[in-house]
Design an enzyme around this catalytic site. Structure first.
Site, short mmCIF file in Angstrom:
data_model
loop_
_atom_site.label_atom_id
_atom_site.label_comp_id
_atom_site.label_asym_id
_atom_site.label_seq_id
_atom_site.Cartn_x
_atom_site.Cartn_y
_atom_site.Cartn_z
CB SER A 52 -0.39 41.80 127.85
OG SER A 52 0.23 40.82 128.67
CE LYS A 53 0.51 40.82 120.14
NZ LYS A 53 1.43 41.57 119.33
NE ARG A 54 4.52 40.93 129.24
CZ ARG A 54 4.15 41.53 130.35
NH1 ARG A 54 4.42 41.01 131.52
NH2 ARG A 54 3.52 42.67 130.31
CG PHE A 55 -2.47 35.99 130.77
CD1 PHE A 55 -2.07 35.30 131.90
CD2 PHE A 55 -3.79 35.89 130.35
CE1 PHE A 55 -2.98 34.52 132.60
CE2 PHE A 55 -4.70 35.12 131.04
CZ PHE A 55 -4.29 34.43 132.18
CB ALA A 56 -3.93 34.57 126.72
#
Ligand code: GLU
Length: 466
Positions: free
Chosen positions: A250-254
């Site tokens: 997800s965007k939170r991770f990368a």
């Protein structure tokens, strides 16, 4: 189509920026086509009119170009193929393999709740399966709209997946699903699964390589193929891309948009290399390969079933490798700066420290303007103010007495050998860069020139109170 010819495709939906996972799917298809001498198609799956946007399609096309993936010139857009899909739906309606369904959303919700309460599979009940021609006409005449549902026989669907082996689905969990909507008796809008099946058929796709998130779509698409008596392509579902906690990326991770990596200064060769390793393994533990090398070795058998972990560190490592393999002139081109002697010197000074192109300006900003820095930074960890001042005074004197770069360089190096490298080179480096970390002082001097270096050393002395 030639006998035995391989045809693969990438079919992105322009409902968001070109996703890194879609880029990986594109790569694996492209590699497969390269390896087999087959054809690679691009299809834009924009049946979802509300969510599809032109800017996303442009982003996809740009991303494909940046990655260097070439495809057959005829690009299909599903939004332009409504009439073609309509013909197939009508064929199914005529053959009584599909039917109009007028059930309202409220009715369907109620049905689903009842099924849930009885712990039954939540699928359409088939209520409209047996409407008579007359009833249908009457409803259309009243202005009612329908969806078209395919009649799903109760059976087990088995298909063989090149990565996952034999896969089975029981159709009691699928039911009669919709293949078109907004039918008013004359026109209708094809839905996603139908469009996929027709397009794959009409472009003679022989192998569908796509993400595992589409695995559950495959039995539905096979049901449509069988109802229309169309050949079944082969399937290969790629493992999901996961973050380091094994959750879906997800965007939170990368960053998940390919264009973010491009903007950040990753090179396409690094990205291709990285994406290849997201689920595929070479025979040995080699990590760095060109596209040609990968294509030669690429087989579906070496794709893993389990999730592929996105390792950002590895991406940076690969990018740093490819950056270092570029000449200074090539890097100037990639950085979009002029190929001057000065710029090439700057590049040479920081090349080893860059793992993305965007770091160049951060790593070299001090060349143009010396940043403010605390005087204590000039003092090496094992030294003191007095010694630092003494050494900087000596360097300043060297600058005064040597007006030739290599002489000055030699004199500084000799002095550093006598007094201790840390004692001399640390304060000089900080005086020239103002930074805690930077290229070595001699490399910086080479870019700044003797006069500017002298200026900065004098400033450092003043800073220290000398
Ligand atoms: N449009 C789908 C996606 O963007 C791909 C469908 C397919 O490959 O069959 O994920």
């Amino acid at each position: 189509m030639k006998q035995g010819e391989v045809r693969v495709r990438i079919a992105p939906s322009p409902t968001g920026y070109f996703h890194i996972g879609t880029a990986r799917t594109a790569l694996f298809n492209y590699l497969y086509a390269l390896k087999t001498g087959g054809k690679f198609y691009l299809r834009i799956e924009d049946t979802d009119k509300e969510r599809s946007e032109k800017k996303y399609e442009e982003d996809i096309l740009e991303g494909m170009k940046w990655l260097g993936f070439t495809y057959e010139p005829e690009v299909l857009r599903q939004s332009e193929r409504g009439e073609i899909y309509g013909k197939y739906v009508r064929k199914l309606l005529e053959a009584k393999k599909a039917y109009y369904c007028f059930c309202s959303k409220e009715l369907l919700d109620k049905e689903r709740e009842e099924q849930m309460a009885k712990k039954m599979p939540q699928v359409y009940s088939g209520r409209c399966r047996n409407l008579s021609e007359g009833e249908i006409e009457e409803k259309f005449a009243k202005g009612e709209r329908a969806v078209v549902r395919i009649m799903t026989p109760l059976m087990e669907i088995t298909f063989s997946d090149a990565i996952r082996g034999e896969v089975k689905f029981d159709t009691q969990y699928i039911g009669d699903f919709a293949i078109a909507k907004n039918a008013d008796g004359k026109t209708l809008e094809a839905l996603y699964h139908l469009a996929v099946v027709i397009d794959d058929y009409e472009t003679n796709i022989t192998l569908v390589i796509r993400g595992e998130d589409h695995l559950a779509n495959t039995p539905k698409q096979i049901l449509i193929q069988e109802a229309l008596d169309l050949p079944r392509p082969e399937y290969a579902h790629l493992p999901l891309i996961l973050d380091e906690k094994r959750a879906k990326l997800s965007k939170r991770f990368a960053a998940t948009a390919l264009s973010d990596y491009r903007k950040e200064g990753y090179l396409p060769e690094a990205m291709r290399n990285f994406l290849t390793l997201l689920g595929w393994h070479p025979v040995d533990d080699k990590e760095i390969f060109t596209l040609e090398e990968i294509a030669a070795e690429f087989t579906l058998e070496r794709i893993q079933k389990g999730g592929a972990i996105f390792d950002g560190k590895k991406l940076r490592f690969l990018n740093a490798h490819y950056l270092r393999s570029k000449s200074d002139v090539e890097l100037a081109g990639l950085l979009e700066i002029e190929v001057t002697e000065q710029n090439c010197k700057k590049i040479a000074a920081v090349k080893e420290r860059m793992d993305t192109l965007s770091q160049f300006s951060i790593l070299t900003d001090f060349f143009d303007a010396l940043p403010e820095y605390p005087a204590e930074r000039l003092i090496w960890k094992k030294s003191d103010k007095e010694t630092t001042g003494k050494n900087l005074l000596k360097i300043s004197e060297i600058f005064n007495t040597n007006n030739n770069f290599s002489q000055a360089k030699m004199a500084i190096e000799t002095y550093a050998e006598e007094e201790g490298r840390g004692e001399v080179l640390w304060p000089l480096r900080v005086a020239l860069s103002g930074k805690e970390a930077s290229p070595g002082p001699i490399e910086i001097m080479e870019v700044l020139g003797l006069a500017e270096s002298q200026e900065r050393v004098k400033k450092a002395l003043k800073n220290l109170g000398f």
